[in-house]
Design an enzyme around this catalytic site. Structure first.
Site, PDB file in Angstrom:
ATOM      1  N   ARG A  41     -76.135  24.029  90.455  1.00  0.00           N
ATOM      2  CA  ARG A  41     -76.089  22.228  90.796  1.00  0.00           C
ATOM      3  C   ARG A  41     -74.524  22.115  91.317  1.00  0.00           C
ATOM      4  O   ARG A  41     -74.318  22.964  91.823  1.00  0.00           O
ATOM      5  CB  ARG A  41     -75.074  21.909  89.119  1.00  0.00           C
ATOM      6  CG  ARG A  41     -75.001  20.890  88.718  1.00  0.00           C
ATOM      7  CD  ARG A  41     -74.761  20.060  87.597  1.00  0.00           C
ATOM      8  NE  ARG A  41     -75.619  20.453  86.191  1.00  0.00           N
ATOM      9  CZ  ARG A  41     -74.846  21.594  85.544  1.00  0.00           C
ATOM     10  NH1 ARG A  41     -73.398  21.346  86.157  1.00  0.00           N
ATOM     11  NH2 ARG A  41     -75.451  21.840  84.298  1.00  0.00           N
ATOM     12  N   HIS A  86     -82.408  26.785  91.863  1.00  0.00           N
ATOM     13  CA  HIS A  86     -82.692  27.983  91.052  1.00  0.00           C
ATOM     14  C   HIS A  86     -82.986  28.841  92.106  1.00  0.00           C
ATOM     15  O   HIS A  86     -83.894  29.497  93.097  1.00  0.00           O
ATOM     16  CB  HIS A  86     -84.146  28.162  90.312  1.00  0.00           C
ATOM     17  CG  HIS A  86     -84.088  26.802  89.821  1.00  0.00           C
ATOM     18  ND1 HIS A  86     -83.494  26.431  88.798  1.00  0.00           N
ATOM     19  CD2 HIS A  86     -84.702  25.213  89.778  1.00  0.00           C
ATOM     20  CE1 HIS A  86     -84.061  24.774  88.510  1.00  0.00           C
ATOM     21  NE2 HIS A  86     -84.822  24.440  88.633  1.00  0.00           N
ATOM     22  N   HIS A 136     -83.468  20.544  95.349  1.00  0.00           N
ATOM     23  CA  HIS A 136     -84.500  19.419  94.565  1.00  0.00           C
ATOM     24  C   HIS A 136     -83.990  18.660  93.663  1.00  0.00           C
ATOM     25  O   HIS A 136     -82.493  18.956  93.325  1.00  0.00           O
ATOM     26  CB  HIS A 136     -85.663  20.597  93.957  1.00  0.00           C
ATOM     27  CG  HIS A 136     -85.139  21.808  92.871  1.00  0.00           C
ATOM     28  ND1 HIS A 136     -84.928  22.381  92.947  1.00  0.00           N
ATOM     29  CD2 HIS A 136     -85.764  21.139  91.640  1.00  0.00           C
ATOM     30  CE1 HIS A 136     -84.896  23.656  91.782  1.00  0.00           C
ATOM     31  NE2 HIS A 136     -84.606  22.139  91.525  1.00  0.00           N
ATOM     32  N   GLU A 145     -91.304  27.019  89.786  1.00  0.00           N
ATOM     33  CA  GLU A 145     -91.315  25.742  89.055  1.00  0.00           C
ATOM     34  C   GLU A 145     -92.710  25.140  89.676  1.00  0.00           C
ATOM     35  O   GLU A 145     -92.516  25.007  90.945  1.00  0.00           O
ATOM     36  CB  GLU A 145     -90.938  24.845  88.672  1.00  0.00           C
ATOM     37  CG  GLU A 145     -89.498  24.374  89.602  1.00  0.00           C
ATOM     38  CD  GLU A 145     -88.081  22.934  88.416  1.00  0.00           C
ATOM     39  OE1 GLU A 145     -88.165  24.247  88.195  1.00  0.00           O
ATOM     40  OE2 GLU A 145     -87.553  22.842  89.330  1.00  0.00           O
TER      41      GLU A 145
END
Length: 310
Positions: free
Chosen positions: A189, A98, A169, A114
């Protein structure tokens, strides 16, 4: 003010399973659930109040109508700033990244930091291994071995890990996770284990922080304890703070004038009472307590997460 409970928003992605329903005794006809969005102010998954005088209002309506009463003194947001979810990885999630604040601007996406708390033992990939750069990683993707480039973390129930924007991740099959994140759905992705979904290599390679090698499990920092409770810090980012509260019989909390508070029950059973309004608090239940609340009182025995703004 009272504790706001929302209808969960279920997302049925290809890698989902049945553990959210079975683990937390939820009734649903969906064949599989990948994610349960617990607190969400997004058009593709909007939280709707399930209890009390605000029943059937959306979280977005509350942001617009309550403003600082909900968000906190001096807080102004167009949308609720935090999204919390439960993730059930029946299969490996894609290897992804991200953007952080800077790259989100340049890529016209939303920044997303996150963190994950393990609800059961599981495995995740986070951070690039030493010696891996753009060339090595691109080759590994082409040779279908991208996972070899990432650090592997075997985490126990209750352990947590931080995933700031820019950190590559993936969540591995068999993991059940509670995620706290900025309100964003921008995901690039990079590798999808042979599935046919599109990749975003150009944007993802721009978003990756290639110097990021400082991944580690988050240690627990003791904040307070007595005969009734134990409070520990799990994570403190520029965007949110996450704590774990072990409640042995009862616990009283005051307001945080500059922030709402989100409570998620990991296990056990209690009652949450806000300004005289009581609701059951059982494993898998999430409540949002407005910043203008005066007293939060827990009665029972449970383990919970508390999330609020930094």
């Amino acid at each position: 003010m009272y504790p706001l409970r929302f209808e969960p928003v279920y997302q049925s992605y290809v890698w989902g399973g049945r553990r959210i329903a079975s683990f937390f005794s939820r009734k649903t006809d969906l064949p599989k659930i990948a994610e349960s969005w617990e607190i969400s102010d997004r058009k593709e998954g909007m939280s709707v109040v399930a209890n009390g005088s605000f029943k059937d209002k959306t979280l977005h309506q509350l942001v617009l109508e309550m403003k600082e009463e909900l968000l906190g003194i001096g807080r102004q947001f167009d949308n609720f700033p935090i999204l919390t979810k439960i993730i059930d990885a029946n299969q490996n999630l894609s290897i992804q990244v991200h953007p952080d604040q800077a790259t989100a601007l340049s890529l016209k996406g939303e920044p997303k930091a996150e963190m994950w708390v393990m609800l059961d033992d599981g495995v995740v990939l986070a951070g690039m291994k030493e010696g891996i750069g753009k060339k090595e990683f691109k080759t590994a993707i082409q040779e279908n071995r991208a996972e070899e480039c990432l650090q592997k973390w075997e985490l126990k129930k209750g352990e947590a890990i931080d995933i700031p924007g820019g950190r590559i991740h993936a969540i591995c099959a068999g993991s059940l996770i509670y995620e706290v994140q900025q309100n964003s759905d921008t995901t690039y992705r990079l590798y999808d284990w042979g599935r046919s979904r599109p990749l975003h290599l150009k944007e993802g390679f721009s978003a990756i922080c290639w110097e990021d090698r400082s991944v580690d499990k988050l240690g627990l920092r003791h904040l307070s304890s007595d005969a009734h409770h134990q409070l520990v810090l799990l994570d403190a980012t520029p965007f949110f703070i996450v704590e774990r509260i072990d409640i042995f019989n009862e616990y009283r909390l005051g307001p945080i004038l500059k922030s709402f508070q989100i409570f998620f029950c990991i296990e056990g059973q209690a009652q949450i009472e806000v300004d005289g309004c009581a609701e059951p608090f059982k494993a898998g239940m999430t409540y949002l307590v407005p910043a203008a609340a005066k007293i939060i009182h827990f009665l029972g025995k449970c383990q919970a997460l508390r999330v609020y703004l930094s």
